[in-house]
Design a protein around this motif. Structure first.
Motif, PDB file in Angstrom:
ATOM      1  N   ALA A 165       0.827  -1.206   0.000  1.00  9.64           N
ATOM      2  CA  ALA A 165       0.000   0.000   0.000  1.00  9.64           C
ATOM      3  C   ALA A 165       0.866   1.263   0.000  1.00  9.64           C
ATOM      4  CB  ALA A 165      -0.921  -0.001   1.219  1.00  9.64           C
ATOM      5  N   LEU A 166       1.942   1.264   0.768  1.00 11.65           N
ATOM      6  CA  LEU A 166       2.839   2.427   0.790  1.00 11.65           C
ATOM      7  C   LEU A 166       3.649   2.529  -0.489  1.00 11.65           C
ATOM      8  CD1 LEU A 166       4.105   2.273   4.497  1.00 11.65           C
ATOM      9  CD2 LEU A 166       2.359   3.773   3.521  1.00 11.65           C
ATOM     10  N   PHE A 209       3.892   5.406  -7.078  1.00 12.04           N
ATOM     11  CA  PHE A 209       3.608   5.327  -8.515  1.00 12.04           C
ATOM     12  C   PHE A 209       2.444   6.224  -8.908  1.00 12.04           C
ATOM     13  CE2 PHE A 209       5.678   1.396  -7.364  1.00 12.04           C
ATOM     14  CZ  PHE A 209       6.569   1.178  -8.400  1.00 12.04           C
ATOM     15  N   GLY A 210       1.912   7.005  -7.965  1.00 15.56           N
ATOM     16  CA  GLY A 210       0.817   7.914  -8.266  1.00 15.56           C
ATOM     17  C   GLY A 210      -0.191   7.931  -7.127  1.00 15.56           C
ATOM     18  N   PRO A 211      -1.243   8.744  -7.253  1.00 19.03           N
ATOM     19  CA  PRO A 211      -2.267   8.822  -6.194  1.00 19.03           C
ATOM     20  C   PRO A 211      -2.892   7.440  -5.955  1.00 19.03           C
ATOM     21  CG  PRO A 211      -2.546  10.574  -7.803  1.00 19.03           C
ATOM     22  CD  PRO A 211      -1.530   9.646  -8.386  1.00 19.03           C
ATOM     23  N   LEU A 259      -5.608   2.995   2.467  1.00 19.75           N
ATOM     24  CA  LEU A 259      -6.453   2.165   3.333  1.00 19.75           C
ATOM     25  C   LEU A 259      -7.182   1.094   2.529  1.00 19.75           C
ATOM     26  CD1 LEU A 259      -7.589   1.570   6.110  1.00 19.75           C
ATOM     27  CD2 LEU A 259      -9.389   3.274   5.662  1.00 19.75           C
ATOM     28  N   GLU A 260      -7.735   1.484   1.393  1.00 21.06           N
ATOM     29  CA  GLU A 260      -8.454   0.506   0.571  1.00 21.06           C
ATOM     30  C   GLU A 260      -7.511  -0.576   0.062  1.00 21.06           C
ATOM     31  OE1 GLU A 260     -11.861   1.102  -2.643  1.00 21.06           O
ATOM     32  OE2 GLU A 260      -9.872   1.474  -3.500  1.00 21.06           O
ATOM     33  N   GLY A 261      -6.318  -0.168  -0.375  1.00 21.58           N
ATOM     34  CA  GLY A 261      -5.351  -1.150  -0.852  1.00 21.58           C
ATOM     35  C   GLY A 261      -4.911  -2.101   0.257  1.00 21.58           C
ATOM     36  N   PHE A 262      -4.674  -1.534   1.448  1.00 26.79           N
ATOM     37  CA  PHE A 262      -4.272  -2.366   2.590  1.00 26.79           C
ATOM     38  C   PHE A 262      -5.359  -3.375   2.928  1.00 26.79           C
ATOM     39  CE2 PHE A 262      -4.744  -3.037   7.160  1.00 26.79           C
ATOM     40  CZ  PHE A 262      -3.527  -3.624   7.472  1.00 26.79           C
TER      41      PHE A 262
END
Length: 560
Positions: free
Chosen positions: A166-167, A172-174, A178-181
């Motif tokens: 997630a970090l 690589f861009g916006p 939280l959603e990715g995690f």
């Protein structure tokens, strides 16, 4: 594979790991299948294909897939096939290469592929290390083992990997961290839990369960019903959890951990996959990523605990089987002991009877003139032989009682008459000198349903014990009274009493409670026989006592 090959220990393997592996059942140490040299290669191919499929078809939060099975396959095979540090290093290299190849095949850029590969290997490595540390037996067929496995393999390892990815994606861009995690954590936790549990629970015992008559048809019917419910829910956009949970519980009862994990795998594919395709009740009025996350949470929170139920049921069945086996062995040992006691008693009786006869002839001078000293020795010989004869009779009674060979004839029995007979018999004993032996009856009409001969044997034994061990109180009472449609008979002495520890051992055969070296004669079987005889007469027996307060031995019998 021979046992020596299975227990072969690599010198590079840490001591704790060597012990853990050596203690595992053969089927959980890998067995023939997982120990095959082609397993790492085939695992690498499967992992690469699963990685490519997940990236190509299961992405739900940007670049992160909502379904991820590769980690579960890698962890299960690694734990089942692990054979030392060298194998771990080689297997880790194979998995790293496979994940990286899968990333590149799916079209990820090299830098992104390296990041994802590193995160996946952190997750897989943590899962293996935590499982070996906190689930050393790798037994998921118990509540403790399954709970530890789910926490150490499924819940904790995806967290550092999810944070890393997630970090990294913010570079690589916006990106919604939280959603990715959450998507990574939930998706990878599902794969590790379901495939990991399935892989660890596939043992010889699991496969043997399917060989039972009708087991395959039953499993197929349950799986078909489960999939049908899921498909109807997806097509009609209905919430089917209220039907899915009972079906999964039935699967847990009938098919165990492996069947539950297998069923949950298909439920997850349909639930999460349907949310990705826009089917199901969770997709109404929400984004695809949100619907996928809700489906993941539903499986994790609502359905995953059923794995623990399945593990608990398997553990219960296993303990019940052990208990039944132990009971059978104990009964066989008891039967063998009873036969031995009976044989020994029979072998003793005949020669002892001869010794008693010869002793009597000797003491009475029928074998020739005897001196007073010889007469005393002959009497001592007879007394000793009679003690052995009494022991033989006790052994026979105990053997018959334990084997169920004792027959009782239950009929109305006058308790006051029995007590009077016991009192007269007891007063003739040497131990009764100086003892006040009394009878107390509530009324003359106390009639119990009992075998009069066996009942007299029991009460006589209790009265004899009271005279021998409670003589210091100088008084013994034989009491009878009516209590709740039963006749209660009590033998009360005013001797030193019994501690709680001694009361717990009182009815054990051959246990004289530390009085083996005392001057009081006995063999320690009388109370064991009494207990069995009372039980055969549908009664109960016990004792009330405290140190310094005497003892009250009681027995109850049905009142006529």
């Amino acid at each position: 594979m021979t046992m020596s090959r299975v227990l072969d220990i690599d010198v590079a393997k840490p001591p704790s790991r060597r012990v853990a592996v050596a203690q595992l059942p053969v089927e959980q140490r890998g067995g023939e299948v997982f120990a095959h040299p082609l397993v790492p290669v085939l695992t690498g191919v499967i992992v690469a294909v699963l990685v490519a499929l997940a990236i190509g078809h299961a992405r739900s939060a940007g670049l992160i897939a909502g379904l991820w099975a590769a980690g579960g396959v890698a962890v299960a095979v690694w734990l089942r096939a692990g054979r030392g540090a060298r194998h771990d290093v080689a297997f880790a290299l194979v998995l790293t290469t496979s994940v990286l190849i899968g990333q590149l095949i799916a079209g990820n850029k090299p830098v992104l592929s390296i990041v994802f590969t590193a995160a996946n290997m952190i997750e897989i490595g943590c899962a293996v290390l935590l499982a070996r540390r906190f689930v050393p037996t790798l037994n998921v067929s118990s509540l403790n083992g399954a709970g530890r496995f789910l926490i150490c393999v499924a819940l904790i390892p995806p967290i550092p990997a999810a944070i890393t990815v997630a970090l990294a994606l913010t570079q690589f861009g916006p990106y919604d961290v939280l959603e990715g995690f959450q998507t990574w954590w939930f998706g990878h936790a599902l794969g590790l839990a379901l495939i990991g549990m399935l892989g660890m629970s596939l043992t010889g015992a699991t496969l043997a369960r399917l060989k039972k008559s009708g087991a395959v048809w039953e499993a197929g019917a349950l799986l078909t019903a489960l999939l049908s419910v899921q498909c109807i829910g997806l097509a009609a956009r209905l919430e089917v959890g209220i039907v899915t949970i009972p079906l999964l519980l039935i699967v847990a009862v009938r098919l165990g951990v492996a069947g539950t994990a297998f069923s949950l795998l298909f439920v997850t594919l349909l639930s999460v996959g349907g949310a990705m395709l826009g089917f199901g009740a969770l997709t109404d009025g929400t984004s695809m990523s949100r619907a996928v996350m809700m489906a993941q949470v539903q499986v994790l929170v609502a359905y995953m605990p059923i794995l623990l139920v399945a593990a608990l049921l398997e553990e219960r069945d296993r303990l019940a089987d052990c208990a039944r086996t132990g009971q059978i062995r104990a009964e066989q040992a008891s039967e063998s002991k009873s036969r031995l006691l009976a044989n020994v008693a029979h072998e003793i009786k005949s020669p002892v009877a001869g010794v008693i006869g010869i002793g009597n002839l000797w003491s009475t001078g029928q074998l020739g003139p005897v001196t007073p000293q010889q007469t005393e020795m002959a009497d001592m010989l007879v007394r000793t032989a009679r003690q052995v004869e009494a022991l033989a009779h006790d052994l026979l009674d105990l053997a018959r009682a334990e084997s169920g060979a004792v027959k009782v004839e239950l009929r109305p029995t006058d308790i006051s008459g029995v007590l009077e007979d016991v009192r007269r018999s007891a007063m003739l004993r040497l131990e009764a000198q100086g003892i006040d032996l009394q009878i107390e009856c509530e009324s003359e009409g106390l009639i119990a349903v009992a075998d009069s001969q066996r009942l007299m044997q029991v009460i006589d034994n209790l009265a004899t014990n009271a005279l021998k061990y409670g003589a210091s109180g100088r008084r013994v009472i034989l009491r009878a009274l009516s209590v709740d449609e039963h006749v209660r008979i009590e033998v009360i002495d005013f001797g030193p009493g019994l501690s709680e520890e001694k009361k717990a051992q009182l009815f054990e055969p051959f246990n004289r409670l530390g009085l083996e070296r005392s001057s009081i004669e006995g063999h320690g079987v009388g109370l064991a026989i009494a207990k069995r005889l009372v039980e055969l007469q549908r009664g109960a027996i016990g004792v009330i006592s405290a140190p310094g307060q005497g003892a009250t031995f009681w027995l109850t019998l049905p009142q006529a």
